[in-house]
Design a protein around this motif. Structure first.
Motif, PDB file in Angstrom:
ATOM      1  N   ALA A  90       3.053  -0.698  -1.963  1.00 56.95           N
ATOM      2  CA  ALA A  90       2.095  -0.556  -0.868  1.00 56.95           C
ATOM      3  C   ALA A  90       1.393   0.790  -0.930  1.00 56.95           C
ATOM      4  N   ARG A  91       2.139   1.846  -1.157  1.00 56.62           N
ATOM      5  CA  ARG A  91       1.543   3.178  -1.246  1.00 56.62           C
ATOM      6  C   ARG A  91       0.516   3.232  -2.366  1.00 56.62           C
ATOM      7  N   MET A  92       0.882   2.732  -3.530  1.00 57.63           N
ATOM      8  CA  MET A  92      -0.006   2.768  -4.688  1.00 57.63           C
ATOM      9  C   MET A  92      -1.301   1.999  -4.419  1.00 57.63           C
ATOM     10  N   ILE A  93      -1.183   0.795  -3.922  1.00 62.83           N
ATOM     11  CA  ILE A  93      -2.366  -0.039  -3.676  1.00 62.83           C
ATOM     12  C   ILE A  93      -3.252   0.579  -2.606  1.00 62.83           C
ATOM     13  N   LEU A  94      -2.670   1.043  -1.512  1.00 61.23           N
ATOM     14  CA  LEU A  94      -3.477   1.624  -0.446  1.00 61.23           C
ATOM     15  C   LEU A  94      -4.180   2.902  -0.912  1.00 61.23           C
ATOM     16  N   GLN A  95      -3.535   3.682  -1.761  1.00 63.76           N
ATOM     17  CA  GLN A  95      -4.193   4.865  -2.309  1.00 63.76           C
ATOM     18  C   GLN A  95      -5.324   4.475  -3.254  1.00 63.76           C
ATOM     19  N   LEU A  96      -5.100   3.465  -4.085  1.00 68.03           N
ATOM     20  CA  LEU A  96      -6.149   2.998  -4.996  1.00 68.03           C
ATOM     21  C   LEU A  96      -7.367   2.474  -4.231  1.00 68.03           C
ATOM     22  N   CYS A  97      -7.126   1.891  -3.072  1.00 77.80           N
ATOM     23  CA  CYS A  97      -8.206   1.339  -2.248  1.00 77.80           C
ATOM     24  C   CYS A  97      -8.842   2.389  -1.341  1.00 77.80           C
ATOM     25  N   ALA A  98      -8.407   3.635  -1.455  1.00 81.82           N
ATOM     26  CA  ALA A  98      -8.910   4.728  -0.612  1.00 81.82           C
ATOM     27  C   ALA A  98      -8.736   4.388   0.865  1.00 81.82           C
ATOM     28  N   PHE A  99      -7.566   3.850   1.198  1.00 76.92           N
ATOM     29  CA  PHE A  99      -7.246   3.506   2.590  1.00 76.92           C
ATOM     30  C   PHE A  99      -7.199   4.784   3.418  1.00 76.92           C
ATOM     31  N   ARG A 100      -7.450   4.669   4.681  1.00 80.27           N
ATOM     32  CA  ARG A 100      -7.451   5.815   5.599  1.00 80.27           C
ATOM     33  C   ARG A 100      -6.158   6.621   5.484  1.00 80.27           C
ATOM     34  N   GLN A 101      -6.264   7.836   5.006  1.00 80.88           N
ATOM     35  CA  GLN A 101      -5.102   8.694   4.836  1.00 80.88           C
ATOM     36  C   GLN A 101      -4.498   9.135   6.168  1.00 80.88           C
ATOM     37  N   ASP A 102      -5.319   9.179   7.216  1.00 76.47           N
ATOM     38  CA  ASP A 102      -4.828   9.662   8.508  1.00 76.47           C
ATOM     39  C   ASP A 102      -3.809   8.735   9.153  1.00 76.47           C
ATOM     40  N   VAL A 103      -3.690   7.510   8.667  1.00 80.57           N
ATOM     41  CA  VAL A 103      -2.704   6.585   9.244  1.00 80.57           C
ATOM     42  C   VAL A 103      -1.504   6.371   8.336  1.00 80.57           C
ATOM     43  N   LEU A 104      -1.532   6.928   7.128  1.00 80.31           N
ATOM     44  CA  LEU A 104      -0.425   6.748   6.185  1.00 80.31           C
ATOM     45  C   LEU A 104       0.631   7.830   6.389  1.00 80.31           C
ATOM     46  N   ALA A 105       1.883   7.425   6.339  1.00 78.14           N
ATOM     47  CA  ALA A 105       3.008   8.345   6.474  1.00 78.14           C
ATOM     48  C   ALA A 105       4.044   8.002   5.410  1.00 78.14           C
ATOM     49  N   THR A 106       4.788   9.007   4.976  1.00 71.52           N
ATOM     50  CA  THR A 106       5.806   8.769   3.955  1.00 71.52           C
ATOM     51  C   THR A 106       7.192   8.554   4.548  1.00 71.52           C
ATOM     52  N   ASP A 107       7.415   8.990   5.778  1.00 73.49           N
ATOM     53  CA  ASP A 107       8.743   8.964   6.388  1.00 73.49           C
ATOM     54  C   ASP A 107       8.682   8.317   7.771  1.00 73.49           C
ATOM     55  N   LEU A 108       9.535   7.347   8.018  1.00 78.39           N
ATOM     56  CA  LEU A 108       9.532   6.614   9.278  1.00 78.39           C
ATOM     57  C   LEU A 108       9.842   7.514  10.470  1.00 78.39           C
ATOM     58  N   ASP A 109      10.864   8.328  10.375  1.00 79.10           N
ATOM     59  CA  ASP A 109      11.233   9.195  11.498  1.00 79.10           C
ATOM     60  C   ASP A 109      10.130  10.198  11.817  1.00 79.10           C
ATOM     61  N   ARG A 110       9.523  10.762  10.785  1.00 85.34           N
ATOM     62  CA  ARG A 110       8.435  11.716  10.988  1.00 85.34           C
ATOM     63  C   ARG A 110       7.232  11.020  11.625  1.00 85.34           C
ATOM     64  N   ALA A 111       6.920   9.817  11.181  1.00 86.27           N
ATOM     65  CA  ALA A 111       5.793   9.067  11.739  1.00 86.27           C
ATOM     66  C   ALA A 111       6.040   8.750  13.209  1.00 86.27           C
ATOM     67  N   ALA A 112       7.278   8.368  13.549  1.00 89.79           N
ATOM     68  CA  ALA A 112       7.627   8.087  14.945  1.00 89.79           C
ATOM     69  C   ALA A 112       7.479   9.339  15.794  1.00 89.79           C
ATOM     70  N   ALA A 113       7.900  10.475  15.256  1.00 88.09           N
ATOM     71  CA  ALA A 113       7.779  11.740  15.988  1.00 88.09           C
ATOM     72  C   ALA A 113       6.315  12.108  16.209  1.00 88.09           C
ATOM     73  N   GLU A 114       5.469  11.872  15.196  1.00 95.23           N
ATOM     74  CA  GLU A 114       4.039  12.157  15.334  1.00 95.23           C
ATOM     75  C   GLU A 114       3.415  11.326  16.441  1.00 95.23           C
ATOM     76  N   LEU A 115       3.795  10.059  16.516  1.00 92.59           N
ATOM     77  CA  LEU A 115       3.240   9.187  17.549  1.00 92.59           C
ATOM     78  C   LEU A 115       3.713   9.579  18.946  1.00 92.59           C
ATOM     79  N   SER A 116       4.887  10.161  19.039  1.00 93.09           N
ATOM     80  CA  SER A 116       5.448  10.527  20.338  1.00 93.09           C
ATOM     81  C   SER A 116       4.945  11.871  20.848  1.00 93.09           C
ATOM     82  N   SER A 117       4.358  12.666  19.943  1.00 99.20           N
ATOM     83  CA  SER A 117       3.899  14.004  20.382  1.00 99.20           C
ATOM     84  C   SER A 117       2.516  13.956  20.993  1.00 99.20           C
TER      85      SER A 117
END
Length: 117
Positions: A90-117
């Motif tokens: 998924a990461r590879m394909i979304l990067q190849l497609c120039a998907f919106r980087q602002d919504v991509l996260a590498t870590d679930l816990d970090r992404a959850a924390a970002e949404l909660s802040s």
């Protein structure tokens, strides 16, 4: 949700966000069904995490599904992150497609924390 969709989609919560786990192959054969299952479950949510770390294949129908989901969620004022991990299909394909980087996260816990802040 049908038994067929259960093999690709699971729902849970992490903090105050809805968590959608996608797994396996997301392609033309199942993207529509997966999209309907997700939309039917997250209508009331204000924050959505979509975990793609166990997706083994993502074709253009899967990318279109994610693009439409992210667009619709943002238009509805719902904060969203796609968790793609450090590597994987998924990461590879979304990067190849120039998907919106602002919504991509590498870590679930970090992404959850970002949404909660």
């Amino acid at each position: 949700m049908t038994e067929m969709t259960d093999q690709w989609v699971r729902f849970s919560r992490i903090g105050d966000a809805d968590l959608v786990h996608l797994s396996g192959e997301i392609d033309l054969a199942n993207a529509g069904e997966i999209g309907r299952a997700i939309v039917s479950r997250i209508r009331e949510s204000g924050k959505v995490l979509i975990d793609l770390t166990t997706v083994s294949f993502l074709d253009s129908a899967g990318v279109r599904l994610l693009d439409a989901l992210v667009g619709d969620l943002f238009a509805a004022g719902k904060r969203t992150r796609l968790v793609v991990g450090e590597r994987g299909a998924a990461r590879m394909i979304l990067q190849l497609c120039a998907f919106r980087q602002d919504v991509l996260a590498t870590d679930l816990d970090r992404a959850a924390a970002e949404l909660s802040s």
